[in-house]
Design an enzyme around this catalytic site. Structure first.
Site, short mmCIF file in Angstrom:
data_model
loop_
_atom_site.label_atom_id
_atom_site.label_comp_id
_atom_site.label_asym_id
_atom_site.label_seq_id
_atom_site.Cartn_x
_atom_site.Cartn_y
_atom_site.Cartn_z
N GLU A 132 0.85 -1.21 0.00
CA GLU A 132 0.00 0.00 0.00
C GLU A 132 0.88 1.26 0.00
O GLU A 132 0.53 2.26 -0.62
CB GLU A 132 -0.96 0.01 1.19
CG GLU A 132 -1.90 -1.21 1.31
CD GLU A 132 -2.77 -1.50 0.10
OE1 GLU A 132 -2.71 -0.77 -0.90
OE2 GLU A 132 -3.53 -2.48 0.16
N HIS A 137 1.90 1.73 -3.50
CA HIS A 137 0.80 2.28 -4.29
C HIS A 137 0.64 3.77 -4.01
O HIS A 137 0.43 4.56 -4.94
CB HIS A 137 -0.52 1.54 -4.00
CG HIS A 137 -0.44 0.08 -4.28
ND1 HIS A 137 -1.42 -0.81 -3.91
CD2 HIS A 137 0.51 -0.67 -4.90
CE1 HIS A 137 -1.07 -2.04 -4.29
NE2 HIS A 137 0.09 -1.97 -4.88
N TYR A 188 4.39 9.81 -7.50
CA TYR A 188 5.22 9.79 -8.72
C TYR A 188 4.43 10.32 -9.93
O TYR A 188 4.93 11.12 -10.72
CB TYR A 188 5.69 8.35 -8.94
CG TYR A 188 6.58 8.08 -10.13
CD1 TYR A 188 7.82 8.70 -10.26
CD2 TYR A 188 6.19 7.17 -11.11
CE1 TYR A 188 8.65 8.41 -11.35
CE2 TYR A 188 7.01 6.88 -12.19
CZ TYR A 188 8.25 7.50 -12.31
OH TYR A 188 9.06 7.21 -13.38
N GLU A 226 -11.24 -2.78 -1.90
CA GLU A 226 -10.23 -3.32 -2.81
C GLU A 226 -10.85 -4.23 -3.88
O GLU A 226 -10.26 -4.41 -4.94
CB GLU A 226 -9.18 -4.11 -2.03
CG GLU A 226 -8.43 -3.24 -1.04
CD GLU A 226 -7.26 -3.96 -0.38
OE1 GLU A 226 -7.51 -4.96 0.32
OE2 GLU A 226 -6.12 -3.53 -0.57
N GLU A 277 -3.45 -5.98 -5.77
CA GLU A 277 -4.78 -5.93 -5.14
C GLU A 277 -5.49 -7.28 -5.26
O GLU A 277 -6.28 -7.64 -4.39
CB GLU A 277 -5.64 -4.82 -5.73
CG GLU A 277 -5.13 -3.41 -5.48
CD GLU A 277 -4.96 -3.03 -4.02
OE1 GLU A 277 -5.52 -3.71 -3.14
OE2 GLU A 277 -4.23 -2.05 -3.75
N HIS A 324 -4.36 -9.07 -2.35
CA HIS A 324 -4.95 -8.53 -1.11
C HIS A 324 -6.37 -9.05 -0.94
O HIS A 324 -6.78 -9.49 0.13
CB HIS A 324 -4.99 -6.98 -1.13
CG HIS A 324 -3.66 -6.34 -1.31
ND1 HIS A 324 -3.49 -4.99 -1.47
CD2 HIS A 324 -2.40 -6.88 -1.34
CE1 HIS A 324 -2.20 -4.72 -1.61
NE2 HIS A 324 -1.52 -5.84 -1.53
FE FE Z 1 -4.62 -3.24 -1.28
MN MN Z 2 -3.36 -0.81 -2.79
#
Ligand code: FE
Ligand code: MN
Length: 334
Positions: free
Chosen positions: A104, A107, A113, A177, A211, A214
């Site tokens: 995370e 991300h 960025y 998610e 993800e 996750h």
């Molecule tokens: Fe995630």
């Molecule tokens: Mn994420």
């Protein structure tokens, strides 16, 4: 011994392991390691600065997705570290949660960025969760789901509080998610299929691959808590979850219609509705609830999308060994 509220986990004694699937996700996360700087933004910057490469609608779509994800990632990370880690006491699950928390952070860094390289106004991007209705509605929905367990005095002591915790897990893993990220993934990958903003498209593909792990871990965690505490999975509780998922589908469709109006990128509104419904059915199946919509996936390329050289996408993979426990084969070569 259980996956949550096991008071004998101090200090974390990770061997022998009990939930080998958690170990598998940890290894999967490591195999997928990446950083945003690995992806060149050269062409994205050229297209973003050009007055002809992108239409105003495409720019709106890009900004809205950057706005949603830039803050949704940190919302998810906060819940993970402040709530999930606290109550999931099993050490191999905690090891994966630490890995997820790092992802995370990667991300979150990706959106920093993107803002830096494209020269976006951070005030605009990082306030969309307050200023853009379709984003605000999604964020408020997941935050609302979990208010009670963010109370520092919250503890898992009985059926009701176990349900509240599972409610939180469903809010973040399945809804945030698993549903709220996917219209955005589809839009950004579709943009890339049109050769637009290919660097960001690549980053979104890496994020989607993370993800998918996750989400798969979260569903295994939810299913394990259900298996260990079957009394929580009442008809009333199941009906409540189904109702939440239906509301989430409506919010995600609103978001998709705003970010990607009918016909943009050759996608019709109907296809987007069906995509979100299709995704929601897959999530329902994964936590053993009846499906609601029964529609085909209008974007079959989304599930084939991750033919990257690293770890496979878990998006369509069903893990069934929730209760396969007790293996001492921790020196697993996978
Ligand atoms: Fe995630
Ligand atoms: Mn994420």
């Amino acid at each position: 011994m259980g996956i949550i509220r096991d008071s004998k986990t101090d200090p974390n004694k990770i061997l022998p392991m009990h939930y080998m699937w958690a170990r598998k996700y940890y290894k999967g996360g490591i195999a997928n390691n990446w950083t945003p700087e690995e992806v060149s933004m050269q062409r994205d910057v050229e297209q973003w600065k050009s007055s002809t490469a992108l239409t105003p609608q495409e720019r709106h779509l890009i900004l809205l997705n950057l706005g949603f994800f830039s803050t949704a990632e940190s919302l998810t990370a906060n819940n993970l570290v402040l709530t999930v880690y606290r109550h999931v006491t099993n050490p191999e699950c905690r090891q994966y949660i630490l890995r997820q928390a790092f992802e995370e952070a990667v991300h979150t860094d990706t959106f920093i960025y993107c803002c830096d390289t494209l020269g976006l106004n951070p005030e605009e991007i990082y306030t969309m969760y307050e200023n853009v209705d379709v984003i605000k509605a999604k964020d408020e929905f997941v935050v609302d789901l979990t208010k009670s367990i963010l109370d520092p005095s919250f503890d898992i002591v009985d059926i009701k509080t176990t349900q509240q915790f599972v409610h939180d897990l469903i809010g973040y893993y399945v809804i945030m998610e698993g549903i709220f990220f996917y219209a955005g993934f589809a839009m950004m990958l579709s943009l890339r299929r049109h050769n637009k903003m290919v660097g960001i498209g690549q980053q979104f593909e890496y994020i989607m691959r993370d993800e998918s792990l996750h989400l798969a871990f979260g569903c295994d965690l939810i299913n394990t808590i259900k298996a260990e505490n079957p009394e929580i999975w009442t008809h009333e509780f199941q009906a409540e979850i189904v109702c939440l998922i239906k509301k989430a589908v409506d919010l995600e469709i609103d978001y998709a219609m705003n970010a990607c109006p009918d016909g943009l990128l050759g996608i019709t509104s109907r296809q987007f509705v069906e995509y979100v419904q299709h995704i929601a059915d897959r999530r329902l199946e994964r936590i053993d609830l009846p499906t609601l919509y029964h529609v085909e996936n209008p974007f079959p390329w989304m599930s084939q999308s991750t033919d990257l050289s690293k770890e496979k996408n878990f998006f369509e993979t069903r893990v069934t060994e929730y209760q396969t426990a007790g293996s001492l084969d921790w020196d697993d070569k996978d």
